[in-house]
Design an enzyme around this catalytic site. Sequence first.
Site, PDB file in Angstrom:
ATOM      1  N   GLU A 124     -13.173 -21.717 -20.851  1.00  0.00           N
ATOM      2  CA  GLU A 124     -14.493 -21.826 -20.246  1.00  0.00           C
ATOM      3  C   GLU A 124     -14.736 -23.291 -19.911  1.00  0.00           C
ATOM      4  O   GLU A 124     -14.349 -24.183 -20.658  1.00  0.00           O
ATOM      5  CB  GLU A 124     -15.567 -21.329 -21.218  1.00  0.00           C
ATOM      6  CG  GLU A 124     -15.543 -19.824 -21.346  1.00  0.00           C
ATOM      7  CD  GLU A 124     -16.641 -19.290 -22.255  1.00  0.00           C
ATOM      8  OE1 GLU A 124     -17.685 -19.951 -22.401  1.00  0.00           O
ATOM      9  OE2 GLU A 124     -16.435 -18.200 -22.814  1.00  0.00           O
ATOM     10  N   ARG A 158     -22.129 -18.203 -27.641  1.00  0.00           N
ATOM     11  CA  ARG A 158     -21.613 -17.148 -28.517  1.00  0.00           C
ATOM     12  C   ARG A 158     -20.695 -17.764 -29.585  1.00  0.00           C
ATOM     13  O   ARG A 158     -19.812 -18.542 -29.267  1.00  0.00           O
ATOM     14  CB  ARG A 158     -20.853 -16.101 -27.690  1.00  0.00           C
ATOM     15  CG  ARG A 158     -21.783 -15.279 -26.809  1.00  0.00           C
ATOM     16  CD  ARG A 158     -21.009 -14.350 -25.911  1.00  0.00           C
ATOM     17  NE  ARG A 158     -20.152 -15.066 -24.978  1.00  0.00           N
ATOM     18  CZ  ARG A 158     -19.292 -14.472 -24.154  1.00  0.00           C
ATOM     19  NH1 ARG A 158     -19.179 -13.165 -24.155  1.00  0.00           N
ATOM     20  NH2 ARG A 158     -18.553 -15.189 -23.334  1.00  0.00           N
ATOM     21  N   CYS A 197     -13.773 -16.532 -27.922  1.00  0.00           N
ATOM     22  CA  CYS A 197     -12.327 -16.259 -27.928  1.00  0.00           C
ATOM     23  C   CYS A 197     -11.700 -16.517 -29.292  1.00  0.00           C
ATOM     24  O   CYS A 197     -11.270 -15.578 -29.956  1.00  0.00           O
ATOM     25  CB  CYS A 197     -11.646 -17.087 -26.847  1.00  0.00           C
ATOM     26  SG  CYS A 197     -12.334 -16.742 -25.223  1.00  0.00           S
ATOM     27  N   THR A 233     -14.071  -7.285 -24.879  1.00  0.00           N
ATOM     28  CA  THR A 233     -13.482  -6.642 -26.059  1.00  0.00           C
ATOM     29  C   THR A 233     -14.064  -7.335 -27.294  1.00  0.00           C
ATOM     30  O   THR A 233     -13.359  -8.051 -28.004  1.00  0.00           O
ATOM     31  CB  THR A 233     -11.937  -6.758 -26.058  1.00  0.00           C
ATOM     32  OG1 THR A 233     -11.583  -8.152 -25.886  1.00  0.00           O
ATOM     33  CG2 THR A 233     -11.315  -5.954 -24.955  1.00  0.00           C
ATOM     34  N   VAL A 250     -14.147 -14.457 -17.373  1.00  0.00           N
ATOM     35  CA  VAL A 250     -12.780 -14.182 -16.940  1.00  0.00           C
ATOM     36  C   VAL A 250     -12.775 -13.409 -15.625  1.00  0.00           C
ATOM     37  O   VAL A 250     -12.077 -13.772 -14.678  1.00  0.00           O
ATOM     38  CB  VAL A 250     -12.023 -13.409 -18.044  1.00  0.00           C
ATOM     39  CG1 VAL A 250     -10.663 -12.954 -17.552  1.00  0.00           C
ATOM     40  CG2 VAL A 250     -11.872 -14.275 -19.280  1.00  0.00           C
ATOM     41  N   THR A 306      -8.474  -9.659 -23.347  1.00  0.00           N
ATOM     42  CA  THR A 306      -7.626  -9.883 -24.525  1.00  0.00           C
ATOM     43  C   THR A 306      -7.651  -8.633 -25.400  1.00  0.00           C
ATOM     44  O   THR A 306      -8.715  -8.218 -25.862  1.00  0.00           O
ATOM     45  CB  THR A 306      -8.118 -11.117 -25.305  1.00  0.00           C
ATOM     46  OG1 THR A 306      -8.069 -12.221 -24.407  1.00  0.00           O
ATOM     47  CG2 THR A 306      -7.255 -11.396 -26.523  1.00  0.00           C
ATOM     48  N   GLU A 338      -4.917 -13.727 -19.815  1.00  0.00           N
ATOM     49  CA  GLU A 338      -5.475 -14.931 -19.188  1.00  0.00           C
ATOM     50  C   GLU A 338      -5.456 -16.083 -20.184  1.00  0.00           C
ATOM     51  O   GLU A 338      -5.585 -15.869 -21.380  1.00  0.00           O
ATOM     52  CB  GLU A 338      -6.895 -14.650 -18.675  1.00  0.00           C
ATOM     53  CG  GLU A 338      -7.855 -14.040 -19.693  1.00  0.00           C
ATOM     54  CD  GLU A 338      -8.542 -15.039 -20.570  1.00  0.00           C
ATOM     55  OE1 GLU A 338      -8.505 -16.232 -20.239  1.00  0.00           O
ATOM     56  OE2 GLU A 338      -9.115 -14.640 -21.596  1.00  0.00           O
ATOM     57  N   GLY A 356     -15.522 -22.460 -31.909  1.00  0.00           N
ATOM     58  CA  GLY A 356     -16.469 -21.373 -31.672  1.00  0.00           C
ATOM     59  C   GLY A 356     -16.137 -20.705 -30.360  1.00  0.00           C
ATOM     60  O   GLY A 356     -15.006 -20.784 -29.864  1.00  0.00           O
TER      61      GLY A 356
HETATM   62  C1  UGA Z   1      -9.651 -20.519 -25.335  1.00  0.00           C
HETATM   63  C2  UGA Z   1      -8.207 -20.907 -24.950  1.00  0.00           C
HETATM   64  O1  UGA Z   1      -8.083 -22.327 -24.929  1.00  0.00           O
HETATM   65  C3  UGA Z   1      -7.826 -20.337 -23.574  1.00  0.00           C
HETATM   66  O2  UGA Z   1      -6.468 -20.621 -23.294  1.00  0.00           O
HETATM   67  C4  UGA Z   1      -8.038 -18.819 -23.600  1.00  0.00           C
HETATM   68  O3  UGA Z   1      -7.726 -18.222 -22.365  1.00  0.00           O
HETATM   69  C5  UGA Z   1      -9.482 -18.522 -23.951  1.00  0.00           C
HETATM   70  O4  UGA Z   1      -9.777 -19.090 -25.243  1.00  0.00           O
HETATM   71  C6  UGA Z   1      -9.657 -17.024 -23.991  1.00  0.00           C
HETATM   72  O5  UGA Z   1      -9.051 -16.376 -24.838  1.00  0.00           O
HETATM   73  O6  UGA Z   1     -10.305 -16.461 -23.095  1.00  0.00           O
HETATM   74  P1  UGA Z   1     -12.092 -21.464 -24.782  1.00  0.00           P
HETATM   75  O7  UGA Z   1     -12.554 -20.580 -25.893  1.00  0.00           O
HETATM   76  O8  UGA Z   1     -12.819 -21.446 -23.496  1.00  0.00           O
HETATM   77  O9  UGA Z   1     -10.537 -21.150 -24.424  1.00  0.00           O
HETATM   78  O10 UGA Z   1     -12.175 -22.959 -25.291  1.00  0.00           O
HETATM   79  P2  UGA Z   1     -11.215 -24.049 -25.929  1.00  0.00           P
HETATM   80  O11 UGA Z   1     -11.226 -25.235 -25.063  1.00  0.00           O
HETATM   81  O12 UGA Z   1      -9.906 -23.507 -26.285  1.00  0.00           O
HETATM   82  O13 UGA Z   1     -12.029 -24.408 -27.268  1.00  0.00           O
HETATM   83  C7  UGA Z   1     -12.283 -23.424 -28.254  1.00  0.00           C
HETATM   84  C8  UGA Z   1     -13.035 -24.051 -29.417  1.00  0.00           C
HETATM   85  O14 UGA Z   1     -12.197 -24.951 -30.132  1.00  0.00           O
HETATM   86  C9  UGA Z   1     -14.265 -24.871 -29.017  1.00  0.00           C
HETATM   87  O15 UGA Z   1     -15.314 -24.597 -29.907  1.00  0.00           O
HETATM   88  C10 UGA Z   1     -13.812 -26.299 -29.125  1.00  0.00           C
HETATM   89  O16 UGA Z   1     -14.855 -27.183 -29.403  1.00  0.00           O
HETATM   90  C11 UGA Z   1     -12.861 -26.201 -30.317  1.00  0.00           C
HETATM   91  N1  UGA Z   1     -11.836 -27.261 -30.331  1.00  0.00           N
HETATM   92  C12 UGA Z   1     -10.905 -27.345 -29.343  1.00  0.00           C
HETATM   93  C13 UGA Z   1     -11.807 -28.157 -31.397  1.00  0.00           C
HETATM   94  O17 UGA Z   1     -12.643 -28.094 -32.324  1.00  0.00           O
HETATM   95  N2  UGA Z   1     -10.832 -29.114 -31.415  1.00  0.00           N
HETATM   96  C14 UGA Z   1      -9.889 -29.216 -30.446  1.00  0.00           C
HETATM   97  O18 UGA Z   1      -9.014 -30.116 -30.546  1.00  0.00           O
HETATM   98  C15 UGA Z   1      -9.933 -28.312 -29.369  1.00  0.00           C
END
Ligand code: UGA
Length: 471
Positions: free
Chosen positions: A154, A343, A276, A85, A11, A120, A150, A273
């Site tokens: 990632e 992570r 976040c 955090t 971030v 966060t 934010e 995973g």
């Molecule tokens: C997430 C949020 O999408 C962001 O908006 C937020 O800013 C960020 O956390 C944060 O708090 O910093 P991120 O963790 O990078 O972003 O990834 P995501 O694309 O949201 O995916 C999170 C997890 O959900 C991954 O393990 C992904 O494989 C899984 N996922 C996502 C699914 O299993 N199915 C889906 O349909 C979408």
Amino acid sequence: MKLSVIGAGYVGLTTAACLAQIGHDVFCSESDPEKLAQLQNGKMPIFEPHCENVIAAARKANRLRFGSTEDAIAWADAIFICVGTPPLPNGDADLHAIEALARTIAKRVSGYRLVIEKSTVPVQTAAQLRKHLSVHRTNGLTYEVASNPEFLREGTSVQDFLHPDRIVIGVDSSRAAEMLREIYEPIIQQKFTCPLHSNCPKRKDPVFLVTDTNSAELIKHASNSFLAMKISFINMVANLCEVVGADVAKVAEGMGLDPRIGPAFLNPGIGFGGFCFPKDVQAFIRIAEKSGCDFSLLKEVEKINQRRVEHFVETVRKELWVVRGKKIAVWGLAFKPNTDDVRFAPSIALVNSLLDEGADVRAYDPEAMGKAKAVLPDITYCSDPYQAAEGADAIVIVTEWDEFRQVDWNRLRSAVDRPLIVDGRNMLDATEVTRHGFHYVSIGRPPVTPGQPPSSDEHLVISADHSGNGL
Ligand code: UGA
């Protein structure tokens, strides 16, 4: 405006790089001396697409530098807090880095600073920050505290920063709101030199939402928890589909066509995973609990997610009968594609479970193997998907990297011992895979064997009747 960004994680680095890209002078600090030295030498401590180029260009233009926290806070008009955090054992967010930073600002800085929390944090953290800046100040600091959560994913964080749907700010004064509006003006107007596109795709300009700090803090936790809920929901639907013989992809497609539901985050898999969702859902449950609200809905979201890996291992077990002694190629270790982050990645629990059952695990990930080696030391790391698949009894897909869609199926077919793919992300085309002789098992859909076409992909689209002569 002179801006400092404290903390050079995903971030912080993206924030620092993009704020410099849109024209600000930015000072980014990092407390880990090794990481700081890397950044000062033009090296990236993480893999995040486009970030390296944006940082390099900003440093060349003298708009971005890296240094100590003390120097960063002394220099800036506004300070973005982007420190970690992480979760405490009880699920609460560990705010010690934020508290320590508040004390440093209070003791070291004289004059006005706008202190902006981007990390966060639980609701009411801004209130705590205000209180502690006041309690510890010794040097004539005047300040305001704002929340600016934010929404960076990632792997696409630069894109998300520069072309967001919304910018949320929580403030308690018009001066803080005006400063933040000035900082973000180029993004609100979408007027800056875009490092990603020569012609930015036409989208709606971002909404600049101004609210109080408590509401802004809640928006972040509520958004992540809601998205996690969508994932757990579709994962349970996938389980049901497996039992009744339905196709979860079609169910998700049909649901997502309703604009009130939308198609995003309805991809079933082996669970969410990363650093976040798992910690934010946990923290949100704790915040609710401490406020006297039983958010048991989110407890279920968490439980469903925790059971995903075991459910997936069971699917692998059903195919292999006995896991012990089997060579299993694990494709993908990162918690999602386009990142090297492992992570809270489902791959860790999955690999450990396969190892516990006596499997010989051979893994490949385009970016995450360096970081994975620290947490999964007892597996064989391979240089490409083919090497991982050499002599394998099963290929198990954990992360949907594009590279896996583009493999040479003939080469792969001759590498494996048994042509079996268990796809934990539903990323492959069943027709293509089975055409090359693989048995294909995915999530929430009937398995497909070579020679047997997957359940029809034909859509029976009956055009909507707008005549009012409905049923
Ligand atoms: C997430 C949020 O999408 C962001 O908006 C937020 O800013 C960020 O956390 C944060 O708090 O910093 P991120 O963790 O990078 O972003 O990834 P995501 O694309 O949201 O995916 C999170 C997890 O959900 C991954 O393990 C992904 O494989 C899984 N996922 C996502 C699914 O299993 N199915 C889906 O349909 C979408």
